[in-house]
Design a protein around this motif. Structure first.
Motif, mmCIF file in Angstrom:
data_model
loop_
_atom_site.group_PDB
_atom_site.id
_atom_site.type_symbol
_atom_site.label_atom_id
_atom_site.label_comp_id
_atom_site.label_asym_id
_atom_site.label_seq_id
_atom_site.Cartn_x
_atom_site.Cartn_y
_atom_site.Cartn_z
ATOM 1 N N ARG A 1 0.847 -1.362 -0.095
ATOM 2 C CA ARG A 1 0.226 -0.022 0.020
ATOM 3 C C ARG A 1 0.987 1.399 0.013
ATOM 4 N NH1 ARG A 1 -5.520 -1.510 1.521
ATOM 5 N NH2 ARG A 1 -5.508 -3.437 2.618
ATOM 6 N N GLU B 1 -3.586 1.048 5.896
ATOM 7 C CA GLU B 1 -4.962 0.669 5.651
ATOM 8 C C GLU B 1 -5.717 -0.493 5.525
ATOM 9 O OE1 GLU B 1 -7.102 3.856 5.836
ATOM 10 O OE2 GLU B 1 -8.474 1.919 6.186
ATOM 11 N N PRO C 1 -8.888 -3.558 4.607
ATOM 12 C CA PRO C 1 -9.731 -3.952 3.982
ATOM 13 C C PRO C 1 -11.146 -3.709 4.390
ATOM 14 C CG PRO C 1 -8.602 -5.975 4.470
ATOM 15 C CD PRO C 1 -8.089 -4.654 5.481
ATOM 16 N N LYS D 1 -15.323 -3.328 8.308
ATOM 17 C CA LYS D 1 -14.169 -2.703 8.150
ATOM 18 C C LYS D 1 -13.135 -3.236 8.996
ATOM 19 C CE LYS D 1 -11.558 0.699 6.842
ATOM 20 N NZ LYS D 1 -10.523 0.388 5.698
ATOM 21 N N ARG E 1 -10.409 7.495 3.594
ATOM 22 C CA ARG E 1 -9.865 6.374 3.005
ATOM 23 C C ARG E 1 -11.029 5.456 2.757
ATOM 24 N NH1 ARG E 1 -4.781 5.381 5.919
ATOM 25 N NH2 ARG E 1 -3.568 7.331 5.419
ATOM 26 N N GLN F 1 -12.841 6.495 -0.510
ATOM 27 C CA GLN F 1 -12.209 5.933 -1.543
ATOM 28 C C GLN F 1 -12.470 4.486 -1.861
ATOM 29 O OE1 GLN F 1 -7.936 6.682 -1.270
ATOM 30 N NE2 GLN F 1 -7.751 5.419 -3.409
ATOM 31 N N GLN F 2 -12.554 3.510 -0.585
ATOM 32 C CA GLN F 2 -12.866 2.403 -0.902
ATOM 33 C C GLN F 2 -14.304 1.945 -1.025
ATOM 34 O OE1 GLN F 2 -11.483 0.983 3.029
ATOM 35 N NE2 GLN F 2 -10.208 -0.417 2.136
ATOM 36 N N GLU G 1 -14.375 2.722 -4.903
ATOM 37 C CA GLU G 1 -13.764 1.560 -5.560
ATOM 38 C C GLU G 1 -14.845 0.486 -5.760
ATOM 39 O OE1 GLU G 1 -9.361 2.950 -4.419
ATOM 40 O OE2 GLU G 1 -10.236 1.066 -3.474
ATOM 41 N N GLN G 2 -15.693 0.250 -4.695
ATOM 42 C CA GLN G 2 -16.465 -0.871 -4.519
ATOM 43 C C GLN G 2 -17.980 -0.481 -5.251
ATOM 44 O OE1 GLN G 2 -16.242 -3.188 -1.148
ATOM 45 N NE2 GLN G 2 -14.197 -2.960 -0.533
#
Ligand code: PLP
Length: 445
Positions: free
Chosen positions: A73, A78, A80, A106, A254, A257-258, A261-262
């Motif tokens: 990373r 960070e 998953p 998380k 963060r 952003q995750q 992305e998903q």
């Protein structure tokens, strides 16, 4: 002076007699305000969160150098974000939970270095202190490659300084391992609840561990006194530190952003409901503070605490914050959930959360292990018992009439709830040794 008699305390909110009876409760915060009203007057804001994020970016080359496991990373720490559909079904079938939408985990339990949410705030605070020391001494500027901080000369410089902290376990691990990596002398003051394996692991990193027969509050007091007596020592103040708080808050940037992305939308039509285990309040408070800045009224934040140590709930429901302890309510403050074994909440965090927190759930110790086993069984993911308090949020919120009333007040219609995302914030677990995990398997059976 405030009146701390039981009679006076129990009158302050209808939930308090049940809290004092150590019942599992769902409490909805009557002080909740819109983000638009609540956030602007606050001492800290988005600029502070972005400043913390930028600092972590500057330190990434150093982190990567010292902790090669962060290389994938790029030196960012960070965790998953994982769909857990089998756990969601199990919560519904076995525990009567009502979880429309999707349940995600998380996994701060799997954060590099400290294996807990403390890797956010704790490590951030050590790095911020490190940057200040190096800059004050003309050894660093913001535009430098921070990998230089890993040199033997810099290590020698930092070895003249001491970092101290009081902890129930995980904060000590995070501060201890990070400080030792920079080169500081480290002293961790551990409360009686701290697990032996956490002390052993710290000592293996060269950290001096001082054990107290007393609880977390006393460990902090002793640690602070020792640190204040030494001009070369820095005390990490879990109860009042703005740095820790902001380190936790970066999680929200963060997470945004995750989720993107998903392809998970968060807006008025797609609400986000988050449940976070709470001890003194810094970690869940910082994360929730960040989430409210990022998602505003589309995010609904709930804290989860043990029935014998619901210090933040006691502080918020009485409005007395750090002036009240769970012992004032006749509770023991004792719990197997060592990360949450705190009798008196952070006054700073309580004040910030007053208009931002949607509510709280409490959970009895045996159920932490039931959820722990359920997650292993359904998803093959291990969390430490403290972290499993997070499941009490999605398990209870919409199962209870008060929770459904909250949803109605907030405009969380059936259609919106069907589009919702629930996050159980798993706050720790990766560092728990195998033999301890085995022993947890049969706890309270
Ligand atoms: C520390 C901790 C928390 C809560 O954080 P606070 O800042 O004390 O509120 C929750 N879960 C785990 C596993 C922890 O170690």
């Amino acid at each position: 002076m405030c009146d701390l008699s039981m009679e006076s305390l129990l009158k302050k909110d209808p939930v308090l007699p049940r809290v004092a009876a150590a019942e599992e409760v769902l409490w909805l915060n009557p002080g909740l305000q819109s983000a638009e009203t609540a956030l602007p007057p606050m001492e800290l804001g988005m600029a502070d969160i972005l400043d913390a994020e930028a600092r972590l970016q500057r330190f990434a080359p150093f982190i990567r150098e010292r902790f090669p496991e962060t290389a994938p990373r790029g030196g960012l720490i960070e965790s998953p974000l994982t769909p857990i559909p089998r756990m969601q079904r199990l919560l519904e079938e076995r525990f009567g939970a009502v979880i429309p939408g999707r349940l995600l985990l998380k996994q701060d339990s799997h954060l590099a270095i400290a294996g807990s949410v403390k890797a956010r705030g704790g490590i951030y605070e050590v790095l911020k202190h490190t940057e200040e020391l190096a800059m004050e001494n003309g050894l660093l500027s913001e535009t430098d490659d921070y990998a230089k901080l890993a040199s033997p000369e810099m290590r020698e410089f930092f070895s003249r300084y001491t970092v101290q902290v009081g902890s129930t376990g995980n904060l000590g691990l995070s501060i201890g391992i990070a400080s030792a990596a920079v080169g500081y002398k480290v002293i961790v003051h551990m409360s009686v609840d701290a697990k032996q394996w956490k002390k052993d692991l710290l000592r293996a990193h060269g950290v001096q561990v001082i054990e107290y027969e007393a609880d977390y509050g006393e460990a902090v007091k002793q640690g602070r006194a020792r640190s204040d007596a030494d001009p070369m020592s820095y005390f990490v103040d879990d109860e009042n530190s703005r740095n820790l708080f902001l380190g936790y808050a970066v999680a929200a940037l963060r997470l945004r952003q995750q989720l993107a992305e998903q392809n998970v939308a968060v807006d008025r039509e797609h609400p986000l409901l988050v449940a976070i285990p709470c001890g003194v309040g810094g970690a869940p408070g910082g994360v929730a503070f960040g989430l409210k800045h990022v998602f505003g009224d589309s995010v609904h934040c709930f804290f989860a605490e043990p029935t014998q140590a619901p210090c933040m709930l006691a502080g918020m429901a009485t409005g007395l914050h750090s002036k009240v302890s769970v012992q004032d309510l006749g509770l023991t403050g004792l719990t197997e959930a060592d990360g949450l074994a705190v009798g008196r909440p952070s006054g700073f965090v309580g004040g910030v959360m007053e208009p931002l927190l949607s509510g709280e759930v409490t959970i009895a110790d045996p159920k932490l292990y039931t959820f722990m086993r359920a997650l292993l069984e359904s998803e093959n993911i291990f969390l430490e018992p403290s972290a499993c308090a997070a499941f009490q949020g999605p398990a209870e919120l919409l199962r209870q009439q008060e929770g459904r009333d909250y949803a109605a007040r907030q405009g969380l219609t059936a259609e919106r709830l069907a589009n919702s995302t629930h996050i159980a914030w798993a706050t720790g677990g990766a560092l728990v040794p195998e033999d301890i995990r085995k022993a947890y398997q049969t706890m309270y059976l």
